[in-house]
Scaffold this motif. Structure first.
Motif, PDB file in Angstrom:
ATOM      1  N   LEU A  80       0.824  -1.204   0.000  1.00 28.38           N
ATOM      2  CA  LEU A  80       0.000   0.000   0.000  1.00 28.38           C
ATOM      3  C   LEU A  80       0.861   1.260   0.000  1.00 28.38           C
ATOM      4  O   LEU A  80       0.559   2.239  -0.690  1.00 28.38           O
ATOM      5  CB  LEU A  80      -0.926  -0.008   1.218  1.00 28.38           C
ATOM      6  N   SER A  81       1.944   1.233   0.773  1.00 27.58           N
ATOM      7  CA  SER A  81       2.847   2.390   0.816  1.00 27.58           C
ATOM      8  C   SER A  81       3.525   2.603  -0.525  1.00 27.58           C
ATOM      9  O   SER A  81       3.635   3.738  -1.009  1.00 27.58           O
ATOM     10  CB  SER A  81       3.899   2.189   1.916  1.00 27.58           C
ATOM     11  N   MET A  82       3.969   1.514  -1.139  1.00 23.94           N
ATOM     12  CA  MET A  82       4.629   1.615  -2.437  1.00 23.94           C
ATOM     13  C   MET A  82       3.660   2.106  -3.505  1.00 23.94           C
ATOM     14  O   MET A  82       4.028   2.895  -4.385  1.00 23.94           O
ATOM     15  CB  MET A  82       5.218   0.263  -2.827  1.00 23.94           C
ATOM     16  N   ALA A  83       2.408   1.640  -3.431  1.00 26.19           N
ATOM     17  CA  ALA A  83       1.405   2.092  -4.400  1.00 26.19           C
ATOM     18  C   ALA A  83       1.156   3.584  -4.254  1.00 26.19           C
ATOM     19  O   ALA A  83       1.052   4.315  -5.254  1.00 26.19           O
ATOM     20  CB  ALA A  83       0.110   1.308  -4.209  1.00 26.19           C
ATOM     21  N   GLU A  84       1.069   4.077  -3.012  1.00 23.24           N
ATOM     22  CA  GLU A  84       0.862   5.513  -2.800  1.00 23.24           C
ATOM     23  C   GLU A  84       2.035   6.325  -3.328  1.00 23.24           C
ATOM     24  O   GLU A  84       1.855   7.318  -4.042  1.00 23.24           O
ATOM     25  CB  GLU A  84       0.660   5.799  -1.313  1.00 23.24           C
ATOM     26  N   LEU A  85       3.250   5.922  -2.996  1.00 25.09           N
ATOM     27  CA  LEU A  85       4.434   6.657  -3.438  1.00 25.09           C
ATOM     28  C   LEU A  85       4.590   6.599  -4.959  1.00 25.09           C
ATOM     29  O   LEU A  85       5.022   7.569  -5.582  1.00 25.09           O
ATOM     30  CB  LEU A  85       5.674   6.093  -2.756  1.00 25.09           C
ATOM     31  N   SER A  86       4.229   5.466  -5.561  1.00 25.43           N
ATOM     32  CA  SER A  86       4.347   5.326  -7.014  1.00 25.43           C
ATOM     33  C   SER A  86       3.394   6.250  -7.752  1.00 25.43           C
ATOM     34  O   SER A  86       3.723   6.752  -8.832  1.00 25.43           O
ATOM     35  CB  SER A  86       4.064   3.874  -7.438  1.00 25.43           C
ATOM     36  N   THR A  87       2.207   6.468  -7.187  1.00 24.03           N
ATOM     37  CA  THR A  87       1.249   7.350  -7.858  1.00 24.03           C
ATOM     38  C   THR A  87       1.564   8.817  -7.605  1.00 24.03           C
ATOM     39  O   THR A  87       1.163   9.679  -8.379  1.00 24.03           O
ATOM     40  CB  THR A  87      -0.187   7.043  -7.407  1.00 24.03           C
ATOM     41  N   ALA A  88       2.273   9.106  -6.507  1.00 28.39           N
ATOM     42  CA  ALA A  88       2.680  10.488  -6.246  1.00 28.39           C
ATOM     43  C   ALA A  88       3.943  10.854  -7.013  1.00 28.39           C
ATOM     44  O   ALA A  88       4.117  12.001  -7.438  1.00 28.39           O
ATOM     45  CB  ALA A  88       2.917  10.691  -4.751  1.00 28.39           C
ATOM     46  N   MET A  89       4.834   9.858  -7.199  1.00 28.11           N
ATOM     47  CA  MET A  89       6.120  10.096  -7.862  1.00 28.11           C
ATOM     48  C   MET A  89       6.369   9.010  -8.900  1.00 28.11           C
ATOM     49  O   MET A  89       7.213   8.136  -8.704  1.00 28.11           O
ATOM     50  CB  MET A  89       7.240  10.115  -6.822  1.00 28.11           C
ATOM     51  N   PRO A  90       5.612   9.006  -9.989  1.00 25.79           N
ATOM     52  CA  PRO A  90       5.765   7.945 -10.994  1.00 25.79           C
ATOM     53  C   PRO A  90       7.029   8.110 -11.826  1.00 25.79           C
ATOM     54  O   PRO A  90       6.997   8.530 -12.979  1.00 25.79           O
ATOM     55  CB  PRO A  90       4.497   8.099 -11.848  1.00 25.79           C
ATOM     56  N   GLN A  91       8.169   7.777 -11.221  1.00 22.88           N
ATOM     57  CA  GLN A  91       9.462   7.904 -11.867  1.00 22.88           C
ATOM     58  C   GLN A  91      10.228   6.591 -11.772  1.00 22.88           C
ATOM     59  O   GLN A  91       9.955   5.761 -10.910  1.00 22.88           O
ATOM     60  CB  GLN A  91      10.283   9.018 -11.211  1.00 22.88           C
ATOM     61  N   ALA A  92      11.187   6.407 -12.656  1.00 20.69           N
ATOM     62  CA  ALA A  92      12.032   5.216 -12.611  1.00 20.69           C
ATOM     63  C   ALA A  92      12.840   5.216 -11.313  1.00 20.69           C
ATOM     64  O   ALA A  92      13.244   6.273 -10.827  1.00 20.69           O
ATOM     65  CB  ALA A  92      12.969   5.189 -13.817  1.00 20.69           C
ATOM     66  N   GLY A  93      13.074   4.044 -10.768  1.00 19.07           N
ATOM     67  CA  GLY A  93      13.925   3.948  -9.592  1.00 19.07           C
ATOM     68  C   GLY A  93      13.263   3.345  -8.380  1.00 19.07           C
ATOM     69  O   GLY A  93      13.939   2.916  -7.450  1.00 19.07           O
ATOM     70  N   GLY A  94      11.928   3.266  -8.352  1.00 18.84           N
ATOM     71  CA  GLY A  94      11.235   2.577  -7.286  1.00 18.84           C
ATOM     72  C   GLY A  94      11.671   2.996  -5.896  1.00 18.84           C
ATOM     73  O   GLY A  94      11.620   4.178  -5.538  1.00 18.84           O
ATOM     74  N   ALA A  95      12.093   2.022  -5.087  1.00 14.17           N
ATOM     75  CA  ALA A  95      12.431   2.269  -3.689  1.00 14.17           C
ATOM     76  C   ALA A  95      13.495   3.352  -3.556  1.00 14.17           C
ATOM     77  O   ALA A  95      13.435   4.183  -2.638  1.00 14.17           O
ATOM     78  CB  ALA A  95      12.910   0.968  -3.038  1.00 14.17           C
ATOM     79  N   TYR A  96      14.480   3.369  -4.458  1.00 14.08           N
ATOM     80  CA  TYR A  96      15.513   4.411  -4.379  1.00 14.08           C
ATOM     81  C   TYR A  96      14.900   5.807  -4.447  1.00 14.08           C
ATOM     82  O   TYR A  96      15.164   6.675  -3.618  1.00 14.08           O
ATOM     83  CB  TYR A  96      16.543   4.276  -5.506  1.00 14.08           C
ATOM     84  N   PHE A  97      14.074   6.040  -5.451  1.00  9.78           N
ATOM     85  CA  PHE A  97      13.507   7.372  -5.675  1.00  9.78           C
ATOM     86  C   PHE A  97      12.665   7.798  -4.480  1.00  9.78           C
ATOM     87  O   PHE A  97      12.728   8.954  -4.039  1.00  9.78           O
ATOM     88  CB  PHE A  97      12.671   7.368  -6.954  1.00  9.78           C
ATOM     89  N   PHE A  98      11.879   6.874  -3.933  1.00 16.10           N
ATOM     90  CA  PHE A  98      11.005   7.210  -2.819  1.00 16.10           C
ATOM     91  C   PHE A  98      11.812   7.536  -1.557  1.00 16.10           C
ATOM     92  O   PHE A  98      11.512   8.507  -0.851  1.00 16.10           O
ATOM     93  CB  PHE A  98      10.039   6.063  -2.536  1.00 16.10           C
ATOM     94  N   LEU A  99      12.817   6.716  -1.270  1.00 16.62           N
ATOM     95  CA  LEU A  99      13.634   6.948  -0.081  1.00 16.62           C
ATOM     96  C   LEU A  99      14.428   8.241  -0.213  1.00 16.62           C
ATOM     97  O   LEU A  99      14.565   9.003   0.746  1.00 16.62           O
ATOM     98  CB  LEU A  99      14.584   5.767   0.149  1.00 16.62           C
ATOM     99  N   ASP A 100      14.938   8.494  -1.400  1.00 18.43           N
ATOM    100  CA  ASP A 100      15.740   9.694  -1.621  1.00 18.43           C
ATOM    101  C   ASP A 100      14.897  10.947  -1.439  1.00 18.43           C
ATOM    102  O   ASP A 100      15.314  11.908  -0.784  1.00 18.43           O
ATOM    103  CB  ASP A 100      16.333   9.659  -3.028  1.00 18.43           C
ATOM    104  N   ARG A 101      13.688  10.968  -2.011  1.00 17.77           N
ATOM    105  CA  ARG A 101      12.854  12.167  -1.941  1.00 17.77           C
ATOM    106  C   ARG A 101      12.194  12.349  -0.579  1.00 17.77           C
ATOM    107  O   ARG A 101      11.816  13.459  -0.239  1.00 17.77           O
ATOM    108  CB  ARG A 101      11.776  12.125  -3.022  1.00 17.77           C
ATOM    109  N   SER A 102      12.079  11.296   0.183  1.00 17.94           N
ATOM    110  CA  SER A 102      11.448  11.427   1.498  1.00 17.94           C
ATOM    111  C   SER A 102      12.471  11.622   2.616  1.00 17.94           C
ATOM    112  O   SER A 102      12.301  12.472   3.484  1.00 17.94           O
ATOM    113  CB  SER A 102      10.583  10.200   1.799  1.00 17.94           C
ATOM    114  N   LEU A 103      13.555  10.842   2.609  1.00 18.14           N
ATOM    115  CA  LEU A 103      14.507  10.842   3.718  1.00 18.14           C
ATOM    116  C   LEU A 103      15.869  11.415   3.363  1.00 18.14           C
ATOM    117  O   LEU A 103      16.742  11.491   4.227  1.00 18.14           O
ATOM    118  CB  LEU A 103      14.676   9.407   4.247  1.00 18.14           C
TER     119      LEU A 103
END
Length: 639
Positions: free
Chosen positions: A73-96
Motif C-alpha cells: 500500500l505504501s509503495m502504491a501511494e508513493l508510485s502514484t505520487a512520484m511515478p518515476q524510474a527507480g522505485g524504492a531508491y527514488f522514494f527513499l531519496d525524496r522522502s529521507l
C-alpha cells in the motif's frame, strides 16, 4: 497546507529524449508483479521453509502475505505520487534524503540482482529431473538471453512476461484442481500425521520460515521501479499490485497446503523440487507423464519470468541514481530503444556473477533480510511525506488506515529481520556499510541535499523543501493529461472575476474573502457560508504558488468540478501573518485560479490541476493575463 514558491528553483525532472515512454498497461503491471513472485516462492522455497517450521509452512506463506500488505500500500501511494524510474531508491531519496536513497538504492539493486540470479539458478533443479545438463551453464545462458531481450525494449520483455504468466497460471489452476481431487480421495491417509504436530519447532520456527519465504512476495513491488513507463499510474499501479497479491496469496497458501497434504515430511522438507514430486502423484492421470512435464515447464516459465522481471526492474535503479548524480552519469543514457541499455548490460553481468559464485539457498535468505529492511523504511517514508505536507505530494492512491498500517509494517519487518538469523542480519549491515562508504566517498560531493524529512520541523525555511516541492509539482505537470476537450469545456464554463474592474478601489483580503466564496457558491449551488468556511482554511484547501499565479484547490459537496478565474491587473499582496494562503508568491499576485471538486473525484481533480500548471506556468501567460482588455478573454489564455 504547506505552500511552495517556484521562483528560482531548478527542477531535475527528466524530459524529452531521456524520458522513458509510458507503454505499460494493467495486464503488463499484473504480469510483471505476478511473474516476479511465482518462481522460487512456489517451486523452490516450500521445501526449504518446511525444514524450518514443518507442516505449518503454508501458514508462513499466509503470514508473509499479510506482512506484505503495508509495504504494498505504501509503495502504491508513493508510485502514484512520484511515478518515476527507480522505485524504492527514488522514494527513499525524496522522502529521507540522499543518504537513505543511496543505501536503499544500492542495497535494493543488489537484492533484485540476487533474486533474479536465484530464479535462473533454480531452473536447473527442475530441468535436472528430466535431463542431465550443466545447470549452471543453462542459468548463465538464460540470463544473457533475457538481458538481450531487455536491451531491446520494455515492451518486448513485458510481452514475453505476459505469455509466461498466462501459461503459468493455467498450469497452476490445473495443478490445484488435480491436487484437491487427489487429497479428497486419500483424505483418510493424509489425516494420519501430516499436520501433527503443526508447529514442531515452535512459533520461532514459523517466524523464521516466514522471513525466508517473504522474498516470494517481494517481486510484487518491482513494478514501482517501472512507474515512469506505466500508463495512467494512479489507477493501474494500485490495481495491478492488489490483484497480483490476491492471486499469488491464493496460489501460494493453497498450493503449499496441498504439498504438505500430498508429500510426506521426508519428501517435502529440504526438497528443491517439491511441486514436481507432488505433480508425479496428482497429475499422473495425464498420458505419457504429460502432467509432470507441464509442472516442470511451468516451473521453468516461472523462474524465467522472475529472472526477466529482475533484469527489467533492477536496471532502472542505476538510471534513476545517475540522474541524481549518486552514481556516474554513464548509466543515465538511453539507447535507441529508449531503454537504459548500459544499466541493463551491467545488471546482466552482475546477475551472471551471482549465479556462478553464490549458493542458491543462501541467496533467498540474504535477499529477504535486506528487502524487509527496505520495506520498513518505505513505510516510514509515507509517514514522512504526509507529515511534511509538501504541496506537490499528490498521490492518486492513498494508503488506508494511515499511519497505523505503516507502523504495523515497520514493526513486523524488524521482527522478522531478527528471526531470520545472524548471518542474514550481518549481510544487511554489510550492505548498509558498503552503501554508506559510497555515499561518503562519492555521493555527498556530487549531489545537492534534499528530502521531505527537512520539512518536518521548519517547512517554510529550508531550501531543500523548495527543491522537493518544485520537483513534485513538475511531476504533477507531466502525469497523465486531463482530456483536452473536457478541460476546454471546463474553462469555457468557468466563472471570471476581474476585481480591478468590479472594485476599482483598494483590493483588500477581506474583500477577496467575500467575493470569491460568493461566486463559488453561485456556480456550484452551495451555501456561501459553507464555501467560505472551507475555501480559505489551510486544513481544507491546497495552494500552489508560481510566479504571480496562485492555484487554490478545495473539495466541496458538489456534483462536478468547477473553475473560477480571478484577475488582479495591478497585482495583489496579502499580509503574510493574517492571510498566509496568499503570501507564498515572491511577487504580487496577478492571477488566482480556483478549482473546486467532489472529494470522490480526486484523480480527475489532480489532472485538472496538472493541466492548469502546464498552461499557466510561464511568463507569457502572466504578461497576457494582466494586459488583455476584456475580462471575458481571460478564458482564451487557458484554451
Amino acid at each position: 497546507m504547506l505552500m511552495q514558491s517556484r521562483a528560482g528553483v531548478n527542477s531535475r525532472i527528466v524530459k524529452g529524449k531521456k524520458k522513458l515512454k509510458r507503454r505499460l498497461g494493467l495486464f503488463d503491471v499484473f504480469a510483471i508483479s505476478t511473474g516476479a513472485m511465482f518462481s522460487s516462492g512456489f517451486f523452490l522455497l516450500p521445501g526449504i521453509a518446511a525444514a524450518q517450521t514443518g507442516p505449518s509452512v503454508f501458514l508462513a506463506y499466509l503470514l508473509a502475505a499479510l506482512i506484505m500488505v503495508p509495504p504494498m500500500l505504501s509503495m502504491a501511494e508513493l508510485s502514484t505520487a512520484m511515478p518515476q524510474a527507480g522505485g524504492a531508491y527514488f522514494f527513499l531519496d525524496r522522502s529521507l534524503g540522499h543518504f537513505a536513497g543511496t543505501v536503499g538504492g544500492i542495497g535494493t539493486y543488489i537484492v533484485l540482482i540476487l533474486k533474479g540470479a536465484f530464479a535462473f539458478a533454480g531452473i536447473g533443479a527442475y530441468i535436472g529431473i528430466v535431463y542431465e545438463i550443466p545447470t549452471q551453464s543453462l542459468a548463465v545462458s538464460l540470463a544473457l538471453v533475457f538481458g538481450l531481450i531487455n536491451y531491446s525494449g520494455a515492451k518486448h520483455s513485458t510481452g514475453v512476461q505476459k505469455i509466461l504468466v498466462i501459461y503459468l497460471l493455467t498450469v497452476m489452476c490445473l495443478f490445484l484442481f488435480q491436487a484437491t481431487q487427489y487429497s479428497l480421495l486419500h483424505a483418510q491417509q493424509f489425516s494420519e500425521g501430516r499436520f501433527q504436530p503443526l508447529f514442531p519447532f515452535g512459533f520461532s520456527g514459523l517466524f523464521a520460515a516466514t522471513g525466508t519465504v517473504f522474498i516470494s512476495y517481494a517481486g510484487l513491488t518491482k513494478v514501482a521501479s517501472l512507474a515512469e513507463e506505466v500508463k495512467n499510474p494512479d489507477t493501474t499501479i494500485p490495481a495491478g499490485m492488489i490483484l497480483s497479491l490476491l492471486v499469488t496469496t491464493i496460489v501460494y497458501t493453497g498450493g503449499v497446503y496441498m504439498l504438505v497434504t500430498i508429500l510426506s515430511p521426508d519428501q517435502l522438507q529440504g526438497s528443491f523440487a517439491p511441486v514436481a514430486e507432488a505433480g508425479e502423484k496428482v497429475m499422473g492421470v495425464l498420458p505419457l507423464s504429460a502432467g509432470v512435464l507441464l509442472v516442470i515447464l511451468a516451473a521453468v516459465a516461472a523462474f524465467i519470468s522472475t529472472g526477466n522481471a529482475g533484469i527489467l526492474s533492477s536496471s532502472r535503479y542505476p538510471l534513476a541514481m545517475a540522474r541524481d548524480r549518486l552514481v556516474p552519469p554513464y548509466f543515465s543514457n538511453l539507447n535507441r530503444f529508449k531503454i537504459p541499455g548500459r544499466s541493463v548490460v551491467i545488471t546482466t553481468v552482475l546477475m551472471v556473477a551471482a549465479i556462478v559464485f553464490i549458493d542458491i539457498e543462501q541467496i533467498a535468505k540474504l535477499a529477504s533480510s535486506f528487502q524487509l529492511l527496505v520495506f520498513a523504511i518505505i513505510n516510514a517514508s509515507v509517514i514522512v511525506m504526509r507529515k511534511a505536507r509538501i504541496e506537490g505530494y499528490r498521490p492518486g492512491f492513498r494508503s488506508p488506515l494511515f499511519p497505523w498500517i505503516q507502523i504495523f509494517g515497520i514493526a513486523a519487518a524488524f521482527f522478522l529481520i531478527f528471526e531470520i538469523g545472524l548471518m542474514q542480519f550481518t549481510f544487511s549491515i554489510s550492505l548498509i556499510l558498503v552503501s554508506s562508504l559510497w555515499y561518503t566517498l562519492y555521493t555527498r560531493k556530487k549531489a545537492t541535499p534534499q528530502g521531505a524529512v527537512y520539512h518536518l520541523k521548519k517547512p517554510l525555511n529550508k531550501p531543500e523543501g523548495s527543491r522537493i516541492g518544485q520537483e513534485l509539482l513538475e511531476l504533477l505537470k507531466i502525469r497523465d493529461l486531463f482530456p483536452e476537450d473536457n478541460f476546454d469545456s471546463l474553462v469555457i464554463n468557468s466563472a471570471v472575476i476581474d476585481l480591478s474592474s468590479h472594485h476599482p478601489g483598494k483590493i483588500t483580503p477581506a474583500l477577496l474573502e467575500k467575493v470569491v466564496p460568493d461566486c463559488i457558491a453561485n456556480i456550484t449551488g452551495t451555501e456561501p457560508r459553507s464555501v467560505k468556511k472551507h475555501l480559505f482554511k489551510m486544513e481544507q484547501s491546497r495552494i500552489t504558488a508560481m510566479e504571480k499565479v496562485v492555484i487554490l484547490e478545495s473539495t466541496l459537496h458538489v456534483q462536478d468540478s468547477h473553475l473560477l478565474l480571478v484577475r488582479f491587473p495591478s497585482g495583489f499582496e496579502a499580509d503574510p501573518q493574517k492571510y498566509p494562503f496568499l503570501c507564498s508568491c515572491s511577487k504580487p499576485i496577478s492571477a488566482l485560479l480556483v478549482v473546486v471538486s467532489k472529494r470522490q473525484q480526486m484523480k480527475k481533480h489532480l489532472r485538472i490541476v496538472g493541466e492548469l500548471l502546464r498552461r499557466s506556468d510561464n511568463s507569457e501567460f502572466v504578461a497576457k493575463w494582466v494586459t488583455v482588455p476584456e475580462s471575458d478573454r481571460l478564458r482564451e489564455l487557458l484554451l
